[in-house]
Enzyme design. Structure first.
Site, PDB file in Angstrom:
ATOM      1  CB  THR A   1      -0.742   0.050   1.273  1.00 44.24           C
ATOM      2  OG1 THR A   1       0.034   0.183   2.398  1.00 44.24           O
ATOM      3  CG2 THR A   1      -1.750  -1.347   1.420  1.00 44.24           C
TER       4      THR A   1
ATOM      5  CB  THR B   1      -6.051  -4.639   5.831  1.00 48.65           C
ATOM      6  OG1 THR B   1      -5.934  -4.675   4.479  1.00 48.65           O
ATOM      7  CG2 THR B   1      -4.764  -5.055   6.446  1.00 48.65           C
TER       8      THR B   1
ATOM      9  CB  THR C   1      -2.279  -0.793  18.435  1.00 48.63           C
ATOM     10  OG1 THR C   1      -2.162   0.428  19.285  1.00 48.63           O
ATOM     11  CG2 THR C   1      -3.660  -1.059  18.181  1.00 48.63           C
ATOM     12  CG  ASP C   2      -0.821   1.612  23.076  1.00 48.29           C
ATOM     13  OD1 ASP C   2      -1.376   2.024  21.998  1.00 48.29           O
ATOM     14  OD2 ASP C   2       0.127   2.143  23.775  1.00 48.29           O
ATOM     15  CD  GLU C   3      -3.608   4.372  18.516  1.00 47.80           C
ATOM     16  OE1 GLU C   3      -4.753   4.760  18.265  1.00 47.80           O
ATOM     17  OE2 GLU C   3      -2.510   4.734  18.259  1.00 47.80           O
TER      18      GLU C   3
ATOM     19  CE1 TYR D   1      -4.286   0.880  13.242  1.00 45.18           C
ATOM     20  CE2 TYR D   1      -4.065   2.264  15.409  1.00 45.18           C
ATOM     21  CZ  TYR D   1      -3.553   1.044  14.419  1.00 45.18           C
ATOM     22  OH  TYR D   1      -2.508   0.613  14.920  1.00 45.18           O
TER      23      TYR D   1
ATOM     24  CE  LYS E   1      -3.666  -3.607  14.804  1.00 42.21           C
ATOM     25  NZ  LYS E   1      -3.027  -4.483  13.709  1.00 42.21           N
TER      26      LYS E   1
ATOM     27  NE  ARG F   1      -5.458  11.688  15.340  1.00 41.96           N
ATOM     28  CZ  ARG F   1      -4.197  11.121  15.616  1.00 41.96           C
ATOM     29  NH1 ARG F   1      -4.307  10.217  16.490  1.00 41.96           N
ATOM     30  NH2 ARG F   1      -3.361  11.128  14.551  1.00 41.96           N
TER      31      ARG F   1
HETATM   32  P1  NAD Z   1       3.053   0.702   8.384  1.00 40.98           P
HETATM   33  O1  NAD Z   1       1.602   1.310   8.116  1.00 40.98           O
HETATM   34  O2  NAD Z   1       4.306   1.212   8.500  1.00 40.98           O
HETATM   35  O3  NAD Z   1       3.110  -0.423   7.431  1.00 40.98           O
HETATM   36  C1  NAD Z   1       1.937  -1.605   7.401  1.00 40.98           C
HETATM   37  C2  NAD Z   1       2.354  -2.600   6.280  1.00 40.98           C
HETATM   38  O4  NAD Z   1       1.522  -3.538   5.910  1.00 40.98           O
HETATM   39  C3  NAD Z   1       2.660  -2.008   4.995  1.00 40.98           C
HETATM   40  O5  NAD Z   1       3.920  -2.385   4.421  1.00 40.98           O
HETATM   41  C4  NAD Z   1       1.466  -2.230   3.978  1.00 40.98           C
HETATM   42  O6  NAD Z   1       1.850  -2.284   2.698  1.00 40.98           O
HETATM   43  C5  NAD Z   1       1.082  -3.572   4.595  1.00 40.98           C
HETATM   44  N1  NAD Z   1      -0.263  -3.938   4.258  1.00 40.98           N
HETATM   45  C6  NAD Z   1      -1.380  -3.097   4.570  1.00 40.98           C
HETATM   46  N2  NAD Z   1      -2.539  -3.855   4.317  1.00 40.98           N
HETATM   47  C7  NAD Z   1      -2.024  -4.894   3.667  1.00 40.98           C
HETATM   48  C8  NAD Z   1      -2.699  -6.027   3.221  1.00 40.98           C
HETATM   49  N3  NAD Z   1      -4.058  -5.990   2.988  1.00 40.98           N
HETATM   50  N4  NAD Z   1      -2.073  -7.111   3.047  1.00 40.98           N
HETATM   51  C9  NAD Z   1      -0.586  -7.529   3.063  1.00 40.98           C
HETATM   52  N5  NAD Z   1       0.154  -6.215   3.517  1.00 40.98           N
HETATM   53  C10 NAD Z   1      -0.674  -4.964   3.777  1.00 40.98           C
HETATM   54  O7  NAD Z   1       2.441  -0.043   9.836  1.00 40.98           O
HETATM   55  P2  NAD Z   1       3.263  -0.064  11.048  1.00 40.98           P
HETATM   56  O8  NAD Z   1       3.626   1.254  11.955  1.00 40.98           O
HETATM   57  O9  NAD Z   1       4.562  -0.809  10.946  1.00 40.98           O
HETATM   58  O10 NAD Z   1       2.487  -1.037  12.157  1.00 40.98           O
HETATM   59  C11 NAD Z   1       2.596  -2.379  12.052  1.00 40.98           C
HETATM   60  C12 NAD Z   1       1.566  -2.981  12.748  1.00 40.98           C
HETATM   61  O11 NAD Z   1       1.937  -2.725  14.275  1.00 40.98           O
HETATM   62  C13 NAD Z   1       0.183  -2.765  12.860  1.00 40.98           C
HETATM   63  O12 NAD Z   1      -0.516  -3.898  12.885  1.00 40.98           O
HETATM   64  C14 NAD Z   1      -0.215  -1.568  13.879  1.00 40.98           C
HETATM   65  O13 NAD Z   1      -1.493  -1.834  14.103  1.00 40.98           O
HETATM   66  C15 NAD Z   1       0.845  -2.211  14.857  1.00 40.98           C
HETATM   67  N6  NAD Z   1       1.253  -0.955  15.767  1.00 40.98           N
HETATM   68  C16 NAD Z   1       1.984   0.299  15.439  1.00 40.98           C
HETATM   69  C17 NAD Z   1       2.583   1.038  16.184  1.00 40.98           C
HETATM   70  C18 NAD Z   1       3.209   2.307  15.757  1.00 40.98           C
HETATM   71  O14 NAD Z   1       3.210   3.127  16.421  1.00 40.98           O
HETATM   72  N7  NAD Z   1       3.447   2.206  14.386  1.00 40.98           N
HETATM   73  C19 NAD Z   1       2.257   0.881  17.581  1.00 40.98           C
HETATM   74  C20 NAD Z   1       1.604  -0.249  17.966  1.00 40.98           C
HETATM   75  C21 NAD Z   1       1.200  -1.279  17.129  1.00 40.98           C
HETATM   76  P1  TYD Z   2       0.158   9.423  15.503  1.00 38.57           P
HETATM   77  O1  TYD Z   2       1.633   9.463  15.106  1.00 38.57           O
HETATM   78  O2  TYD Z   2      -0.816   9.694  14.525  1.00 38.57           O
HETATM   79  O3  TYD Z   2      -0.080   7.969  16.531  1.00 38.57           O
HETATM   80  P2  TYD Z   2      -1.429   7.867  17.490  1.00 38.57           P
HETATM   81  O4  TYD Z   2      -2.639   8.560  17.019  1.00 38.57           O
HETATM   82  O5  TYD Z   2      -1.511   6.179  16.957  1.00 38.57           O
HETATM   83  O6  TYD Z   2      -0.947   7.828  18.619  1.00 38.57           O
HETATM   84  O7  TYD Z   2       0.098  10.670  16.669  1.00 38.57           O
HETATM   85  C1  TYD Z   2       0.638  10.650  17.993  1.00 38.57           C
HETATM   86  C2  TYD Z   2       0.225  11.806  18.578  1.00 38.57           C
HETATM   87  O8  TYD Z   2       0.438  13.077  17.985  1.00 38.57           O
HETATM   88  C3  TYD Z   2      -1.278  12.009  18.935  1.00 38.57           C
HETATM   89  O9  TYD Z   2      -1.605  12.644  20.065  1.00 38.57           O
HETATM   90  C4  TYD Z   2      -1.907  12.927  17.771  1.00 38.57           C
HETATM   91  C5  TYD Z   2      -0.559  13.876  17.691  1.00 38.57           C
HETATM   92  N1  TYD Z   2      -0.544  14.208  16.413  1.00 38.57           N
HETATM   93  C6  TYD Z   2      -0.412  15.749  16.008  1.00 38.57           C
HETATM   94  O10 TYD Z   2      -0.453  16.573  17.028  1.00 38.57           O
HETATM   95  N2  TYD Z   2      -0.131  16.438  15.052  1.00 38.57           N
HETATM   96  C7  TYD Z   2       0.091  15.427  13.736  1.00 38.57           C
HETATM   97  O11 TYD Z   2       0.093  15.974  12.598  1.00 38.57           O
HETATM   98  C8  TYD Z   2      -0.162  14.193  14.045  1.00 38.57           C
HETATM   99  C9  TYD Z   2      -0.214  13.142  12.708  1.00 38.57           C
HETATM  100  C10 TYD Z   2      -0.229  13.691  15.254  1.00 38.57           C
END
Ligand code: NAD
Ligand code: TYD
Length: 334
Positions: free
Chosen positions: A37, A98, A123-125, A147, A151, A271
């Site tokens: 994606t 997804t 996720t903790d969310e 989102y 999850k 937001r």
């Molecule tokens: P990301 O958005 O960077 O990457 C997601 C990946 O999944 C991409 O490579 C995308 O191409 C692939 N993808 C999306 N839909 C797909 C599908 N239908 N089939 C196959 N591949 C698909 O995400 P991330 O930040 O690396 O997060 C990874 C996981 O960790 C997620 O499940 C997210 O919920 C979880 N998570 C993320 C965070 C964070 O802060 N980023 C924190 C806690 C948990």
């Molecule tokens: P984000 O990286 O989107 O993660 P999550 O919403 O999953 O925690 O955002 C982290 C924090 O930053 C969240 O409190 C929202 C805030 N935020 C901003 O203030 N401005 C922005 O442009 C974005 C993307 C996030």
């Protein structure tokens, strides 16, 4: 464990997890299965030894494709997801396809092929916001944005699949993660790259209200690896390192590390449904032996330095579709 299918392995945490596996286990072969994606990026994997991993383009909701890739694997770790809260507020159908249908399809394939274990990265969310203290794995889910709801739905389906069929699924719930290769839609890389470009940092509600608990991507990957090897099917494991920061404090740190001043901070409207604070208790995971190793001050400095040094990586991601997204989200050009 020799052959691991890593779904979503071309994204932020997934690609760092693949790197961690290849560095740590010389006998492991990784199959990355990713839909690519807007958030998936082959460039996240370019530095890796191509003889040690295989890339398969595919959708986790496509059962025949997933079964083919999974056949012969010893384990699956799922990172594939739609992950950005703000995009889920604009429209959540991809998130449901997804994060819910995709996770159900994974459960079905793991069961059908008799795969010994699968870790589903969540996720903790899913717990929602908490003003004081920290959620434990036994607390109910109470997601407050699309989102997080998608999850939580995937988690519930996985737990039900385990209860009904004994499918060996394990869930992790990590906190906000930071490090190299994170898409610049997320707050930390967005603010670092905007600062480097001399552009405003759009801080929701001025940043004094909301708190996130920051986890380095390497510690997150090590935690998932620990759960993969030692976790119990049907169980949930929280992951957090205890680095709580108000968004304004994080923003000031980014400005300090990029050598910019606070005039770049641009308070913008909040937001919708913005969760004030996320916090989880990771003692269950710590009892398996995991400890976070990256101190916040080192991790944030190294991460900001990485984005400073990798403009050729992030610059293309802030063009094309991202320009339209940014205009819609912030009502200005990126
Ligand atoms: P990301 O958005 O960077 O990457 C997601 C990946 O999944 C991409 O490579 C995308 O191409 C692939 N993808 C999306 N839909 C797909 C599908 N239908 N089939 C196959 N591949 C698909 O995400 P991330 O930040 O690396 O997060 C990874 C996981 O960790 C997620 O499940 C997210 O919920 C979880 N998570 C993320 C965070 C964070 O802060 N980023 C924190 C806690 C948990
Ligand atoms: P984000 O990286 O989107 O993660 P999550 O919403 O999953 O925690 O955002 C982290 C924090 O930053 C969240 O409190 C929202 C805030 N935020 C901003 O203030 N401005 C922005 O442009 C974005 C993307 C996030």
């Amino acid at each position: 464990m020799r052959r691991i299918l890593v779904t979503g392995g071309a994204g932020f945490i997934g690609s760092n997890f693949v790197r961690y596996q290849l560095e740590r286990y010389p006998d492991v072969h990784i199959v990355v299965f990713d839909k690519l994606t807007y958030a998936g990026n082959r460039a996240n994997l370019v530095d890796l030894d191509s003889s040690r991993y295989t890339f398969v383009l595919g959708d986790i909701a496509d059962r025949p494709a997933l079964e083919t890739a999974l056949d012969g694997c010893d384990a699956l770790v799922n990172f594939a997801a739609d992950t950005h809260v703000d995009r889920s507020i604009m429209g959540a159908s991809e998130f449901i396809a997804t994060n819910v249908t995709g996770v159900y399809t994974i459960a079905e394939c793991v069961r059908a092929l008799g795969i010994p274990r699968a870790v589903l990265v969540s996720t903790d969310e899913v717990y929602g916001s908490i003003d004081a203290g920290a959620f434990r794995e036994t607390d109910p889910v109470a997601p407050r944005n699309p989102y997080a709801a998608s999850k939580a739905s995937g988690d519930l389906m996985a737990l039900a699949h385990h209860a009904t069929f004994g499918t060996p699924l394990i869930i992790t719930r990590g906190s906000n993660t930071y490090g190299p290769y994170q898409h610049p839609e997320k707050v930390l890389p967005l603010f670092v790259t905007n600062a480097l470009e001399g552009k405003p940092l759009p801080l929701y509600r001025g940043g004094e209200h909301n708190v996130r608990d920051w986890l380095h991507v390497r510690d997150h990957g090590a935690a998932i690896d620990c759960v993969l090897r030692k976790g119990t099917p049907g169980e949930i494991y929280n992951i957090a390192a205890g680095n709580e920061r108000e968004n304004l404090e994080l923003t000031r740190k980014i400005l300090e590390l990029t050598g910019k001043d606070e005039s770049l901070i641009q308070p913008v409207p909040d937001r919708p449904g913005h969760d004030r604070r996320y916090a989880v208790d990771a003692s269950k995971l710590r009892s398996l032996g995991w400890v976070p190793e990256v101190p916040w001050d080192d991790g944030i400095a190294a991460t900001v330095a990485w984005y400073c040094e990798h403009e050729t990586w992030w610059r293309p991601l802030k063009s094309g579709e991202f320009v339209e997204y940014y205009r819609r989200q912030y009502r200005v050009q990126p």
